[in-house]
Design an enzyme around this catalytic site. Structure first.
Site, PDB file in Angstrom:
ATOM      1  N   GLN B 129       9.051  57.289 -34.932  1.00 27.68           N
ATOM      2  CA  GLN B 129       9.933  56.682 -33.648  1.00 27.68           C
ATOM      3  C   GLN B 129      11.021  55.749 -34.590  1.00 27.68           C
ATOM      4  O   GLN B 129      10.606  54.826 -35.429  1.00 27.68           O
ATOM      5  CB  GLN B 129       8.842  55.405 -33.290  1.00 27.68           C
ATOM      6  CG  GLN B 129       9.282  54.449 -32.378  1.00 27.68           C
ATOM      7  CD  GLN B 129       8.136  53.249 -31.951  1.00 27.68           C
ATOM      8  OE1 GLN B 129       6.842  53.535 -32.431  1.00 27.68           O
ATOM      9  NE2 GLN B 129       8.511  52.015 -31.625  1.00 27.68           N
ATOM     10  N   SER B 132      14.058  50.549 -34.895  1.00 26.18           N
ATOM     11  CA  SER B 132      14.404  49.514 -35.729  1.00 26.18           C
ATOM     12  C   SER B 132      15.620  49.740 -36.407  1.00 26.18           C
ATOM     13  O   SER B 132      15.825  50.773 -37.051  1.00 26.18           O
ATOM     14  CB  SER B 132      13.278  48.848 -36.607  1.00 26.18           C
ATOM     15  OG  SER B 132      12.191  48.439 -35.908  1.00 26.18           O
ATOM     16  N   GLU B 247       2.477  51.140 -27.658  1.00 27.98           N
ATOM     17  CA  GLU B 247       2.162  50.890 -28.975  1.00 27.98           C
ATOM     18  C   GLU B 247       1.163  49.464 -29.112  1.00 27.98           C
ATOM     19  O   GLU B 247       0.252  49.521 -29.976  1.00 27.98           O
ATOM     20  CB  GLU B 247       3.643  50.497 -29.536  1.00 27.98           C
ATOM     21  CG  GLU B 247       3.502  49.823 -30.929  1.00 27.98           C
ATOM     22  CD  GLU B 247       4.831  49.981 -31.642  1.00 27.98           C
ATOM     23  OE1 GLU B 247       5.555  49.897 -31.019  1.00 27.98           O
ATOM     24  OE2 GLU B 247       4.801  50.203 -33.177  1.00 27.98           O
TER      25      GLU B 247
END
Ligand SMILES: Cc1cc2nc3c(=O)[nH]c(=O)nc-3n(C[C@H](O)[C@H](O)[C@H](O)COP(=O)(O)OP(=O)(O)OC[C@H]3O[C@@H](n4cnc5c(N)ncnc54)[C@H](O)[C@@H]3O)c2cc1C
Lengths: 330, 409
Positions: B129, B132, B247
């Site tokens: 994923q 960030s 999540e």
């Protein structure tokens, strides 16, 4: 798995909420500190049938479960009601083989209190101040009933009816009652946690409501993280307490082996969660929260007393550790 | 109220156990709650997941057409419990299964679903994923990695960081900025990116406990075909919310122990308590009792949430409370476990070589950051569950390109 209240319990909770809101309040708890009567009072609770929820039908009660009683007790806690359903729940366990006395508990013809500590001078015990019949465990481990002289100290929370009692008459109800006594105390701790749940939930609601309206520095105070996060932590604690209370109450009814661990877990968690919720409620209100007229201190008083009744957090955490290590968990 | 399996659930559980027993020889096994380094055990972890997928134990709730079992959340939880019971480590594709896959299911094209989902469940492809960045973690929508349209492709430049599993991953879901002239939430677009494509560079980062679990990932003129877009251009935030919702449920939503299981602590206490001197035993029992109560409070609250889901409810924002409280409980468990070591507690491993308590202790600070920090979760709970007013967010409406440059690097 189905870890939720059933429709009957939801209805019972709704009915109890209506009754208690009509009959008791933080204002009444405040008045009690100045000599007023405890509300709803013993007679009203007997009349509505709450003192006999867990008394068998054959003895004149409702034959309900501890969970049934806990959901009602939560509603009483929300408005700081007295006398406590803890006393009713505990006495009903102790009087399982004494339908005559259990009947008097349920119909209110006797006002019972269960004494902790010695029969010759008990520890301050719930609802002993107005009681007419006392139950206690004597030195030989027998369950005894009788009359006594009650002495009260200056009340911190006047709704709890705390008094020390020296029993003046007594007769043995059950020899070898130690195990029965333990179980009754665990049920009592569960119901005390249920009342605490109601009180703590109310504290969080009051504080959230205020934080949504009150403004400082051009913003509503609930938008400040130090306020918001404090409220979230209080809410998370309350939400988790609900889970432990339901589990302990369910265990009392359906899984007696799990009751000691569950009851101690609920009581230990309640001791800290209710206190934190009450202190958060005062803090979020600022100066108004520190006044006699505001309701916050009445919940704070309840928290400060209840956390010590039937064993404090340290005692119950110790019990949890001992039970777990002895095999209750793994 | 009851905590028992229904007859159907009991039958399903027995079936799962039987399938696990048949597969046991081909599975990696570890101690309860132990983690396995994906870098050093990649092949075994991939094989373990593939074997489980072939046994019908992966993607339990996913639709059958995508390689799933079309099962219920209850069945999913039963499989989870039985895997833990059998000592099977966390699946290598847990991020793919918990977050990337559901995002592809919700927003991908039919071709994408056909191409990726079955392989993901079998761990033929491992997923990561890529959200960030150095200057945008909690404030995810402030990200700067750009994707610019060029014919049938998009050209991506920028950097991601803290990307778990990128060092072993084959694909990732990548959130990019495609329109800097709109407010920050409006100009984002999500893609599936091939981690082996030219221009993708992965550099493992050593975590505080020493191992390399996450990475920085650089994108230099990486070309992504338009067919790999997930959702419309500019819709990336909405797509990302699907991922983030999944999540929070994947981590802690069900109230399971997030560190070492509390039962492991109890067995440890049984062995270690008698070795402490009596005064210390009193204190250690307080720590153990507190850890047990906090874990059970989280566990039983998870059972309540689970009951709602099993009756057809949808996970709400209160799932965040499971991660917040579960992290706190896991820290109490780990701390009690370390304290029980007595004099050994100051070392990274006990005299007998057991380092599990110190390892879990050292892993938990990351759990309070990953997938929404404790503070961000409190904001979410305060605003979405308690209904408290949001903080003023001054950068919400202005075009992203107009903001002053700044950030971490
Ligand atoms: C073990 C681990 C694995 C990870 N795996 C992945 C991954 O696979 N993919 C991925 O995309 N990311 C991953 N991350 C990144 C993770 O999502 C971010 O680290 C996290 O969202 C925090 O962002 P940040 O590190 O930029 O910290 P910042 O957002 O800069 O936060 C720094 C501090 O400020 C606080 N803060 C920030 N904003 C607010 C606010 N509004 N209110 C109150 N406090 C605030 C935070 O709570 C924190 O304490 C992982 C992180 C860790 C630790």
């Amino acid at each position: 798995m189905n870890f939720d209240l059933g429709p009957d319990q939801r209805d019972a909770a709704a009915g109890a909420r209506e009754f208690y809101r009509g009959q008791a309040s933080a204002a009444a708890a405040r008045a009690a500190l100045e000599g007023g009567a405890v509300a709803p009072g013993h007679k009203a609770l007997a009349d509505i049938g709450f003192l006999g929820i867990t008394v068998p039908e054959a003895a004149g009660g409702a034959g309900g479960s501890v969970l049934d009683l806990a959901v009602v007790a939560e509603q009483g806690g929300a408005v700081l009601a007295g006398p406590s359903l803890v006393t009713a729940a505990r006495a009903a366990v102790l009087l399982a083989d004494h339908p005559d006395l259990a009947g008097q508990l349920a119909d209110g013809s006797a006002a019972l209190a269960v004494l902790d500590g010695s029969v010759d001078g008990s520890a301050p015990s719930l609802d002993a101040a107005g009681a007419t019949l006392f139950l206690a465990l004597d030195d030989s481990g027998a369950l005894v009933a009788g009359e006594g002289e009650a002495t009260s100290g200056a009340p911190l929370d006047a709704t709890r009816g705390l008094a020390s009692v020296r029993m003046t008459t007594r007769r043995v109800l059950t020899e070898d009652a130690t195990a029965l006594w333990e179980r009754a105390r665990q049920v009592a701790a569960t119901v005390l946690a249920a009342e605490g749940l109601g009180a703590a939930d109310r504290c969080v609601q009051m504080a959230v409501g205020y934080a949504q309206e009150r403004e400082a520095f051009g913003r509503r105070i609930g938008s400040y993280q130090s306020v918001k996060h404090m409220l979230v932590d209080a809410w998370v604690g309350v939400d988790q307490l609900r889970s432990l209370v339901w589990w302990a109450a369910w265990a009392a009814d359906a899984a007696p082996d799990e009751l000691p661990l569950a009851a101690s877990a609920a009581k230990a968690w309640a001791a800290e969660v209710v206190e934190r919720a009450a202190e958060t409620c005062i803090q979020v209100h600022g100066g108004i929260g520190f006044t006699w007229e505001h309701d916050a201190h009445l919940y704070w008083r309840r928290a400060k007393v209840d956390r010590l009744l039937l064993g404090d957090a340290a005692e119950h955490l110790d019990a949890v550790a001992r039970l777990a290590v002895a095999g209750s968990l793994a | 109220m009851d905590f028992d399996d229904t007859p159907d659930e009991a039958a399903y559980r027995a079936d799962v156990r039987a399938r696990l027993e048949r597969a046991a020889g081909d599975l990696l096994h570890v101690g309860a709650g132990d983690r396995v380094d994906a870098g050093t055990h990649e092949a075994e972890l991939r094989r373990t997941q593939r074997v489980l997928a072939e046994a019908g134990l992966v993607g339990v709730t996913w639709p059958r057409e995508y390689g799933g079992q079309g099962g219920t959340l209850v069945q999913q939880a039963i499989v989870q419990q039985e895997l833990a019971r059998a000592g099977v480590p966390t699946l290598i594709n847990h991020i793919g299964i918990g977050m990337c896959g559901p995002t592809v299911i919700a927003h991908g094209s039919d071709e994408q679903r056909a191409r990726y989902l079955v392989r993901l469940l079998r761990a033929d492809d491992v997923w990561c994923q890529l959200f960030s960045e150095p200057a945008s973690g909690s404030d995810l929508a402030a990200l700067r990695t750009t994707a610019v349209r060029d014919g049938g492709d998009w050209v991506v430049n920028g950097q991601k960081v803290w990307t778990t599993l990128a060092h072993v991953a084959d694909f990732g879901i990548l959130l990019t900025r495609t329109d800097p002239d709109t407010p920050k939430h409006a100009g984002l677009t999500m893609f599936v990116v091939d981690m082996h494509a030219p221009g993708v560079t992965v550099r493992p980062l050593r975590q505080m406990v020493g191992s390399a679990g996450f990475n920085e990932v650089f994108f230099d003129d990486v070309r992504i075909p338009d067919a790999e877009r997930l959702g419309e251009p500019g819709e990336g935030w909405r797509v990302a919310l699907t991922t983030l919702m999944n999540e929070r449920v994947a981590i802690g939503g069900a109230g399971g122990d997030l560190g070492l299981p509390v039962e492991t602590l109890v067995r440890h206490a049984r062995e270690r308590l008698p070795r402490l001197d009596p005064d210390r035993q009193v204190l250690a029992r307080q720590a153990v009792g507190r850890a047990v109560v906090a874990s059970l409070a989280t566990r039983y609250t998870g059972y309540r949430r689970f009951t709602v889901l099993s009756q057809g409810g949808v996970p709400g924002p209160e799932a965040s409370a499971g991660k917040l409280a579960g992290t706190a409980a896991a820290k109490l468990v780990a701390d009690a476990g370390v304290r029980l070591l007595g004099d050994d507690a100051v070392y990274a491993a006990a005299a007998d070589g057991d380092d599990s308590w110190q390892r879990t202790n050292g892993y938990l600070p990351g759990l309070a950051i990953a997938g929404g920090t404790d503070q961000v979760l409190r904001n979410i709970l305060g605003e979405r569950v308690l209904g408290l007013p949001p903080e003023p967010r001054s950068d919400k409406a202005a075009p992203f390109s107009g903001r002053p440059a700044g950030g971490a690097r």
